[in-house]
Design a protein around this motif. Structure first.
Motif, PDB file in Angstrom:
ATOM      1  N   PRO A 289      -4.445  -8.919   5.397  1.00 35.64           N
ATOM      2  CA  PRO A 289      -4.445  -7.686   4.624  1.00 35.64           C
ATOM      3  C   PRO A 289      -5.147  -7.855   3.281  1.00 35.64           C
ATOM      4  O   PRO A 289      -5.171  -8.937   2.727  1.00 35.64           O
ATOM      5  CB  PRO A 289      -2.947  -7.440   4.398  1.00 35.64           C
ATOM      6  CG  PRO A 289      -2.363  -8.819   4.298  1.00 35.64           C
ATOM      7  CD  PRO A 289      -3.198  -9.686   5.213  1.00 35.64           C
TER       8      PRO A 289
ATOM      9  N   PRO B 256       0.818  -1.216   0.000  1.00 37.32           N
ATOM     10  CA  PRO B 256       0.000   0.000   0.000  1.00 37.32           C
ATOM     11  C   PRO B 256       0.852   1.266   0.000  1.00 37.32           C
ATOM     12  O   PRO B 256       1.725   1.429   0.829  1.00 37.32           O
ATOM     13  CB  PRO B 256      -0.821  -0.110   1.288  1.00 37.32           C
ATOM     14  CG  PRO B 256      -0.289  -1.254   2.045  1.00 37.32           C
ATOM     15  CD  PRO B 256       0.506  -2.101   1.130  1.00 37.32           C
TER      16      PRO B 256
ATOM     17  N   CYS C 239      -1.264  -7.518  13.245  1.00 30.22           N
ATOM     18  CA  CYS C 239      -0.111  -7.279  12.366  1.00 30.22           C
ATOM     19  C   CYS C 239      -0.551  -7.167  10.914  1.00 30.22           C
ATOM     20  O   CYS C 239      -0.110  -6.279  10.178  1.00 30.22           O
ATOM     21  CB  CYS C 239       0.902  -8.408  12.512  1.00 30.22           C
ATOM     22  SG  CYS C 239       1.786  -8.319  14.076  1.00 30.22           S
ATOM     23  N   LYS C 240      -1.392  -8.086  10.503  1.00 29.98           N
ATOM     24  CA  LYS C 240      -1.808  -8.066   9.102  1.00 29.98           C
ATOM     25  C   LYS C 240      -2.598  -6.796   8.792  1.00 29.98           C
ATOM     26  O   LYS C 240      -2.491  -6.226   7.711  1.00 29.98           O
ATOM     27  CB  LYS C 240      -2.655  -9.308   8.788  1.00 29.98           C
ATOM     28  CG  LYS C 240      -1.938 -10.642   8.988  1.00 29.98           C
ATOM     29  CD  LYS C 240      -0.643 -10.778   8.180  1.00 29.98           C
ATOM     30  CE  LYS C 240       0.043 -12.122   8.422  1.00 29.98           C
ATOM     31  NZ  LYS C 240       1.423 -12.160   7.898  1.00 29.98           N
TER      32      LYS C 240
ATOM     33  N   LEU D 278      -0.316  -3.942   8.072  1.00 33.12           N
ATOM     34  CA  LEU D 278       0.236  -3.946   6.704  1.00 33.12           C
ATOM     35  C   LEU D 278      -0.672  -3.154   5.779  1.00 33.12           C
ATOM     36  O   LEU D 278      -0.204  -2.413   4.908  1.00 33.12           O
ATOM     37  CB  LEU D 278       0.371  -5.381   6.183  1.00 33.12           C
ATOM     38  CG  LEU D 278       1.223  -6.359   6.999  1.00 33.12           C
ATOM     39  CD1 LEU D 278       1.265  -7.724   6.288  1.00 33.12           C
ATOM     40  CD2 LEU D 278       2.639  -5.839   7.205  1.00 33.12           C
TER      41      LEU D 278
ATOM     42  N   MET E  34       6.297 -10.538  15.947  1.00 27.36           N
ATOM     43  CA  MET E  34       5.179 -11.224  16.594  1.00 27.36           C
ATOM     44  C   MET E  34       5.670 -12.412  17.393  1.00 27.36           C
ATOM     45  O   MET E  34       6.570 -13.118  16.968  1.00 27.36           O
ATOM     46  CB  MET E  34       4.222 -11.803  15.541  1.00 27.36           C
ATOM     47  CG  MET E  34       3.832 -10.892  14.417  1.00 27.36           C
ATOM     48  SD  MET E  34       2.670 -11.713  13.252  1.00 27.36           S
ATOM     49  CE  MET E  34       3.698 -12.947  12.462  1.00 27.36           C
TER      50      MET E  34
ATOM     51  N   GLN F 212       6.831 -11.137   7.118  1.00 33.45           N
ATOM     52  CA  GLN F 212       5.452 -10.839   6.721  1.00 33.45           C
ATOM     53  C   GLN F 212       5.351 -11.070   5.213  1.00 33.45           C
ATOM     54  O   GLN F 212       5.631 -10.174   4.405  1.00 33.45           O
ATOM     55  CB  GLN F 212       5.084  -9.390   7.061  1.00 33.45           C
ATOM     56  CG  GLN F 212       5.117  -9.065   8.549  1.00 33.45           C
ATOM     57  CD  GLN F 212       3.990  -9.735   9.331  1.00 33.45           C
ATOM     58  OE1 GLN F 212       2.974 -10.144   8.756  1.00 33.45           O
ATOM     59  NE2 GLN F 212       4.173  -9.865  10.646  1.00 33.45           N
TER      60      GLN F 212
ATOM     61  N   HIS G 294       5.015  -1.707   8.311  1.00 30.78           N
ATOM     62  CA  HIS G 294       5.430  -3.071   8.536  1.00 30.78           C
ATOM     63  C   HIS G 294       4.955  -3.461   9.925  1.00 30.78           C
ATOM     64  O   HIS G 294       4.761  -2.608  10.796  1.00 30.78           O
ATOM     65  CB  HIS G 294       6.947  -3.232   8.420  1.00 30.78           C
ATOM     66  CG  HIS G 294       7.350  -4.662   8.235  1.00 30.78           C
ATOM     67  ND1 HIS G 294       7.454  -5.546   9.277  1.00 30.78           N
ATOM     68  CD2 HIS G 294       7.659  -5.363   7.115  1.00 30.78           C
ATOM     69  CE1 HIS G 294       7.804  -6.736   8.820  1.00 30.78           C
ATOM     70  NE2 HIS G 294       7.934  -6.658   7.510  1.00 30.78           N
ATOM     71  N   ALA G 295       4.755  -4.737  10.126  1.00 33.38           N
ATOM     72  CA  ALA G 295       4.284  -5.225  11.422  1.00 33.38           C
ATOM     73  C   ALA G 295       5.437  -5.237  12.418  1.00 33.38           C
ATOM     74  O   ALA G 295       6.600  -5.288  12.040  1.00 33.38           O
ATOM     75  CB  ALA G 295       3.720  -6.628  11.253  1.00 33.38           C
ATOM     76  N   PRO G 296       5.109  -5.192  13.713  1.00 33.23           N
ATOM     77  CA  PRO G 296       6.137  -5.454  14.727  1.00 33.23           C
ATOM     78  C   PRO G 296       6.506  -6.933  14.695  1.00 33.23           C
ATOM     79  O   PRO G 296       5.910  -7.713  13.957  1.00 33.23           O
ATOM     80  CB  PRO G 296       5.415  -5.101  16.026  1.00 33.23           C
ATOM     81  CG  PRO G 296       3.968  -5.351  15.742  1.00 33.23           C
ATOM     82  CD  PRO G 296       3.783  -4.981  14.292  1.00 33.23           C
TER      83      PRO G 296
ATOM     84  N   GLU H 212       3.120 -11.137   3.046  1.00 32.19           N
ATOM     85  CA  GLU H 212       2.227 -10.321   2.207  1.00 32.19           C
ATOM     86  C   GLU H 212       2.906  -9.073   1.681  1.00 32.19           C
ATOM     87  O   GLU H 212       2.511  -8.541   0.640  1.00 32.19           O
ATOM     88  CB  GLU H 212       0.965  -9.949   2.995  1.00 32.19           C
ATOM     89  CG  GLU H 212       0.109 -11.142   3.410  1.00 32.19           C
ATOM     90  CD  GLU H 212       0.592 -11.804   4.704  1.00 32.19           C
ATOM     91  OE1 GLU H 212       1.599 -11.329   5.290  1.00 32.19           O
ATOM     92  OE2 GLU H 212      -0.016 -12.813   5.118  1.00 32.19           O
ATOM     93  N   VAL H 213       3.904  -8.586   2.392  1.00 33.61           N
ATOM     94  CA  VAL H 213       4.601  -7.385   1.918  1.00 33.61           C
ATOM     95  C   VAL H 213       6.065  -7.707   1.595  1.00 33.61           C
ATOM     96  O   VAL H 213       6.913  -6.834   1.593  1.00 33.61           O
ATOM     97  CB  VAL H 213       4.529  -6.226   2.940  1.00 33.61           C
ATOM     98  CG1 VAL H 213       3.101  -5.700   3.038  1.00 33.61           C
ATOM     99  CG2 VAL H 213       5.061  -6.629   4.302  1.00 33.61           C
TER     100      VAL H 213
END
Ligand code: PLP
Ligand code: PLP
Lengths: 437, 503, 503, 437
Positions: free
Chosen positions: C471, B4, C410-411, C414, C423, D108, C419-421, D110-111
């Protein structure tokens, strides 16, 4: 018949692709595609340009040419409108991104918002620097921007004269004259005070590095003439914006704001003007608008001025410009900010004055124009300029350009530290002593 | 769909007072001079320019994110006709960035810039060989700049012969806008002639203007319809007999490079777009380079300085030097030596291809265009039913029955991952869509483009509104150009409504 | 939304037989030897490897498009705890790429590599000053590699003292997985000790293991909860009194760099992650560098070779040379000198910051984490109510009432451009979410992150399913890791179902 | 008290930001954030690391260090497992993109589809090159990959011996021994034929450049021992894949496939193995899967092997690896394709044999191992290796490494053209003549 598969380096096709495409067209070979060319216009053999080089051999060959430019290895005190500034790594790292480098003019704004927003930001910066409300996306270089500004003045005023203040860069003046000759433009000196003056041209700092009194010079212009100022934009963290000193149009060479020396180009012409000149401006302009959903979006605007619409009556013929250079300048100015730009100016100022102090202590060397304030560059009177330049190169320093038999320019940017300046002075002292001896 | 990327604020909107990125060296000289001690206070900046105040991490992120809002050759097919959006070899950027080039000051003494001078000299020779011209100036910054130079040369030539009544330049109605604009800028009166049924310049109309007022005729070949001007020698004869000059707009050289030469066709003066045929990157609009070539009789008029080669028997190898042109030169057309960094790239491209490679380039460019034309035919017939050259101009009226314009089709293409073709040019073709696939697109990309057009046409039949809404997958939706032009907002201001902080 | 980027095919799926990109030089030697003339045919490749056959334009487009499917520090905030995703200065990449470094062969004679050697020597000195250690080896390629080296040093140390019963390494239950893995790889038995109520290592449990079997205790400080181990000197005392060594996992040095030194805390051996604290880019997973520092008594065990400096009075300035370590060295841990290109970047980073800059780095890193922790508190309380250091571990059970896990949050992040922390680490905190904003994020980015978390929590209350679907704005939707692991597909095959073309 | 605003170069905050953040926390200054550190552990002043350098000064300082590495300017015939190949411009241009360079491990997915797809492509290429079905995302370098392969063999077989064929790179062998010592691994020579052999290690080409008979060597291994082959991957367009010659595990140093010399790193360890070793493999592995909508997606897989899950019982401790180097290799191999890789091998082969022919015509110079087939590198027996290396450097050529008093290695890649080889031979002839005289 030609081989079907390519041997040229950047063609993606396999032989089978070419055959299939030809088959679809019902053609026997690639040659057949050129059947509309009269036979005797068709070259029967490839043009002789030497063998095609693989990439490694190419890199070696061109690398050797680059290596043969020994001047690039000298400590550079050369000026004359082009300056050896430090180029921050961020500028190249970002500007080289393929999405910037391999796009073209943003004819489809929906997939060119990167380009357009950069342009809008660039225009804002130019407008801020120059103190004038409307800026363009840029022109080829400073000299052609000046020529365009003068042509614009001619069109806006209907007059034919252009008056140059003393100290306008002779090559820039020559470009104005080349552009102007076709339109019957007559070059005058500022003090000619003719009636038919379309524009008065002032350069700040001037060709000799002098800081001139823009306000006073422009005040001397005949009524109705436009005030056109060509400025070194890297001084504008320190010096007043020409737009606040009476200029109607300001142009500049963008090279000192983040572009490499590159033996003369590509550089960038900057231009901004008074609001009422907007529809006379040459070249691309980006505007802010909205998309169908009302979201902010940027778009080329006021295109009715341009050649692709107005054709013979366009304000200029410019099409391909120097957008990528404008990107580099925008990144550079973002890195510097207002404080950085001021420090840059002050640093060059301090170092240039220190250098001038040292150099003029050398017997036989003095400032060509004594007592004039200067910024980061000054004209030096020396016994014999050409030979001094050559001897200084042998000593590891590039100075110049030579502007007459006894005069050459010395520029000191933020990139030259005290040690290098001391070295320059020591070397020049020695060279001249040796020559005298 | 990519990661995004929200709309990116302006860099000014990321600014906070007191932030900064690049640090500069400290002032290291004793008793440093300060502008405020030396200069009248009125000469000094009263208020700092409102440049953004941001940290380096934010600068990197801002421009990275902006770049991601661009379409480019590196991201997808860019069949923008007339612009030759071919692949730009990465090695050329690397080479142009070598210290020996990028760090070379333009006032370096010739003896210390022999590599650059040799490169320029060789490039000039290469362009002469490829065009049949006798001499080139490498100074012009772009095609239009080259055109202006060419027109100034024409003007100087006639003037030198005392032929000053020749104030007219003829251009085809299909010509690129820069042609008439350049001619006008050079002080000429511009006359348009029409296009005949086969899509060539109307020879009869040319004849009608072949008189003592004719200074030059400007032609591109293949022309802007992507068609070869088969009667070019007849045109040349008419023009020359009337005492005029024939100008070659080399923007379309990619179609014939290595296969035919403008000089052989009768052209006297030409420009080339190195950013097209010779693959230098377009950089979002530039820089390019538009060298101007001339036949021998026009070479005295070229702008200077020019590179000369001397063979010095004493030294190993030749020596190169800048030389001022003679008194007949039109004068200077820019301050320095040209868009040198662009010239290095073009030089490298020529060396990498060699003569036979360039011949393949044109062959494959023309093959690609014809293949695309054939695939598009069901929906977008070519404006003229002939073998086209490196590009094809199609008639976009197919969508008209559904109330849609060529523009709508273009926007729908954006949604499908393609750049649009050139729209509404040349002006003489209704709803013109000009496709130039270039030789560097693989076959399946061409096929995918045609398929996308077919898909859009089918959608237009089913649901024209869906096409009119396009694009929807792009960083912004369809932009309202008209309203943006009506009340132009050309810069950001520190505070809303504050339109003149400069005052 | 960015320019449409469709899913990118595999480079193999772009392949067509006979296409090619890079051309190689021609064979230019007379009577060239050919493998097939010299070697038994069984030694020669029977079938060419199925590498892709593609043109250069496609290679550029493919990898450009793939890059656009990545999130990175350059595109947005990357608060991945424990990984220190700070801004990576571009200048450092430029400098590492200089010909004098990138083009330097590792077997260059020392006399011709003095710049590289000086750089390594200076970097070693810098790291000694920053940690209080007496010597460093710059060879380890990453943190875990450094840990292994450290453990091998501990092993060699005890062995040299005839103390071979010490086969036990104690690690906290909160330790990073590499700690126990490295200790095991070095042949040790791994014992875990717990975490006390304040989030520190449980000193009593340490005492329980402080016996003649204790080889070493591994600790990171601040620990993986982002908390400073205030009793570190007590731990050191217990370990040392028992005859063990204290190992510092330097992954979290960013919290204290320039403010406190592991050696002062009692650590005997440590590694640093240059790709964290010293800002070398993470490169999608590496390369990093994990130099190992030791106090004097352990320095004989360092792996070699090591750079030595000699001051040669005759020459101007010092001379540097590679030196083999002594007989007590653990031996070689990699073939050559280390991840030199990474070391250059770290060196440049240190020079750009200086000592006071690095002190500001840790100050601002800790400030950012505490600020974020304060903003997150309404939704994600910290695992321990203390001042945290450079990162904060939060308890993600807030979402549990809505049937959601930390992963879901987290998702959803995104989708909001973050960005996610990290997990589910450390393992001892339920539904752990570990945030490390780093010092290079501007304040408003931290605020925006917290706001996004708040928004997601609010959404979870309203519509938990919407969060579970996240996401949706990313290049692909939520990936099913479990099923991918169940029937692993680890490579592409030329034809579907063909699982063993190699056979 | 410290100044609130940062002076460090990469900190974005303005003084006001810091003050506002502190105010939110109710703290007086940044120092207060460190109150949990025992006072006497806190340094009261910055560590003395010399002054902070602005970017221009930094570039100058580091540039001087780079410039002092004169070996980088020599024509490189050095080898020993690291080769001066031509690095295509495309590799750097693409790999430098921020989205690759500044991302981390794809936790992650997805990204991180860019990273993951590159890894999947890389694994496919390694698998193809080596002729083994499962490849990993890579390890630190060739030598540590070899060590991991041997540890894996130890774990898989429960045995303690590792038998080295002659000619294994001595530094690689040393790394295996360092890694192995802790696990009680015993190094043997291949012909020891012990019972307790976990792995037989063969290098192809070997340290002396010899092409060895992999199949025959592996055939000599004791039953149950794994065959581990360390291969120069740049030979694999020409030489048979070790996986088809009986290897169970193949490892390689990736440097010759598109990575710069960089004084020894970062490089890349490649590894592939038989299917049944899959769950014993060290480090990251990427797999193909699906997203919620059924679309193809890539993801890290089989993580139960890894330290972050399995901790002390993980197959390896590797966490941060060399992913970016794997990207460069993937791009490089995409540019080369199967034909390019074969040509690369054949070109080096032809040129190396030509070079060997010329060099061995010099009196006093011969091949160290006569009659052995070699690929692009060979060991040369010379009168005095150290001094010859130094003298050759003075003549502009880098040769080596020196492997004993009378022996050094010469490697000839596709980057060395005939003229350079002729120059090498002429220089060596002259050096030895001068030394003899
Ligand atoms: C046919 C034609 N002529 C001339 C030009 C002008 O060239 P430039 O854009 O380089 O000024 C173009 C470029 O778009 C063109 O397509
Ligand atoms: C606390 C901690 N220790 C050790 C490591 C291992 O370092 P590396 O990934 O460089 O091997 C990490 C890295 O993620 C870490 O966060």
């Amino acid at each position: 018949m030609e081989e079907l598969g390519p041997r040229a380096p950047y063609l993606p096709h396999a032989p089978g692709d070419v055959a299939a495409m030809l088959a679809r067209l019902g053609l026997p070979d690639v040659e057949a595609l050129f059947s509309e060319l009269p036979e005797d216009l068709r070259l029967s053999a490839p043009v002789d340009l030497g063998p095609a080089l693989d990439e490694a051999s190419l890199a070696r060959r061109v690398g050797q040419l680059a290596g043969a430019n020994t001047a690039a290895g000298l400590i550079c005190f050369a000026g004359g409108g082009v300056y050896d500034r430090y180029l921050p790594a961020v500028v190249q790292a970002l500007a080289q991104r393929g999405e910037f480098l391999t796009a073209y003019t943003p004819y489809q704004p929906e997939v060119s918002q990167g380009t357009l927003q950069v342009t809008f930001e660039f225009q804002t910066m130019v407008s801020e620097l120059f103190g004038l409300p409307v800026a363009t996306a840029g022109l080829y270089d400073g000299s052609t921007a000046l020529a365009e500004a003068v042509l614009m003045s001619r069109a806006a005023t209907g007059r034919r004269g252009v008056a140059f203040a003393s100290g306008v860069h002779p090559q820039w003046r020559a470009v104005v004259e080349t552009y102007g000759q076709a339109q019957g433009l007559v070059a005058l000196d500022l003090d000619g005070h003719a009636d038919d003056v379309a524009a008065v041209v002032v350069q700040q700092p001037d060709y000799f590095g002098r800081i001139v009194d823009v306000e006073a010079l422009l005040a001397r212009r005949p009524a109705g003439a436009l005030g056109v100022v060509a400025v070194d934009p890297s001084t504008l963290g320190v010096l007043e914006a020409p737009g606040r000193q009476g200029a109607d149009v300001v142009v500049a060479e963008g090279q000192p704001l983040g572009l490499p020396l590159a033996y003369g180009g590509p550089y960038l012409g900057l231009m901004a003007a008074r609001d009422d000149l907007l529809r006379r401006l040459p070249g691309r302009i980006c505007g802010q608008g909205r998309d169908a959903a009302g979201q902010r979006a940027f778009v080329l605007t006021l295109q009715a001025r341009e050649q692709h619409i107005r054709r013979a009556r366009a304000t200029s013929n410019v099409c391909t410009n120097q957008a990528w250079c404008a990107l580099a300048v925008t990144i550079y100015l973002s890195l510097l900010g207002p404080r950085g730009l001021a420090e840059l100016g002050r640093l060059g100022y301090a170092r240039a004055h220190y250098a001038a102090g040292l150099l003029t202590r050398i017997p036989g060397v003095r400032l060509a124009i004594a007592g004039a304030p200067f910024f980061h560059e000054f004209a030096l009177r020396v016994p014999e300029a050409e030979s001094l330049q050559a001897a200084m190169a042998a000593a590891g320093f590039l100075v110049g350009p030579v502007i007459d038999r006894h005069t050459l320019l010395i520029a000191v940017t933020e990139r030259r530290d005290r040690g290098e300046i001391d070295g320059l002075a020591a070397a020049m002292g020695k060279v001249l002593r040796d020559a005298g001896a | 769909m990519p990661v995004p990327d929200a709309p990116e604020p302006l860099i000014f909107e990321r600014s906070r007072p007191g932030r900064r990125a690049l640090r500069l060296p400290e002032i290291d000289v004793p008793e440093p001079s300060r502008p405020e001690d030396d200069l009248p206070s009125g000469w000094l900046r009263a208020r700092p320019p409102a440049l953004p105040e941001v940290g380096e991490p934010e600068v990197v992120r801002h421009f990275t994110r902006l770049s991601r809002r661009n379409f480019a050759v590196d991201t997808g097919m860019y069949p923008l006709g007339s612009c030759t959006m071919k692949y730009n070899p990465k090695i050329n950027d690397t080479l142009a960035g070598l210290d020996g080039f990028a760090g070379l000051h333009p006032s370096a003494p010739d003896a210390l810039a022999q590599g650059a001078l040799a490169l320029l000299w060789e490039l000039e020779q290469d362009l002469c060989r490829l065009t049949g011209m006798d001499a080139f100036s490498l100074q012009p910054a772009a095609g239009a700049h080259g055109e202006l130079v060419g027109m100034l040369i024409a003007s100087a030539y006639h003037r030198a012969r005392g032929d000053s009544a020749r104030r007219r330049v003829v251009v085809p109605d299909a010509a690129h806008g820069t042609n008439p604009a350049s001619a006008a800028m050079a002080g000429f009166e511009v006359v348009e002639v029409g296009t005949d049924a086969r899509g060539g310049i109307d020879l009869e109309q040319v004849r009608a203007h072949a008189d003592g007022r004719l200074a030059a005729l400007m032609l591109t070949n293949p022309n802007t319809l992507g068609l070869f001007e088969g009667e070019v020698r007849e045109v040349a004869q008419v023009v020359h007999q009337a005492g005029g000059l024939l100008y070659y707009d080399g923007a379309n050289l990619n179609a014939i490079v290595g296969r035919a030469r403008p000089a052989d066709m009768g052209f006297d003066v030409c420009h080339l777009n190195l950013h097209k045929t010779f693959s230098t990157p377009h950089g979002m609009g530039g820089p390019g380079a538009g060298p101007v070539g001339v036949t021998r009789r026009l070479s005295p008029y070229l702008p200077g300085p020019l590179v000369r080669r001397r063979d010095v028997p004493a030294v190993a190898g030749p020596r190169y030097a800048w030389d001022d042109p003679g008194p007949e030169s039109i004068g200077r057309v820019r301050a320095l030596h040209g868009n040198f960094g662009v010239l290095v790239r073009a030089y490298a491209y020529i060396r990498a291809n060699g003569g036979s490679g360039l011949r393949e380039v044109s062959g494959h460019a023309v093959l690609a265009a014809n293949y695309l034309a054939a695939l598009l035919r069901p929906w977008l017939p070519a404006s003229h039913d002939r073998i086209c050259m490196h590009e094809v101009v199609t008639d976009g009226r197919a969508l008209a029955p559904h109330g849609l314009r060529a523009l709508d089709l273009c926007k729908a293409l954006l949604d499908r991952g393609f750049h649009a073709p050139t729209m509404y040019f040349p002006l003489i073709v209704p709803e013109a869509l000009m496709f130039e696939p270039t030789e560097t697109e693989p076959r399946e990309a061409i096929e995918a483009l045609a398929a996308a057009v077919g898909e859009i046409v089918a959608l237009a039949e089913r649901d024209p509104e869906a096409v009119r809404q396009a694009p929807t997958q792009t960083p912004v939706g369809r932009v309202d150009e008209a309203s943006a032009a009506r009340r132009p907002v050309l810069r950001w201001y520190p505070s809303e409504g504050d339109r003149a902080p400069e005052g």
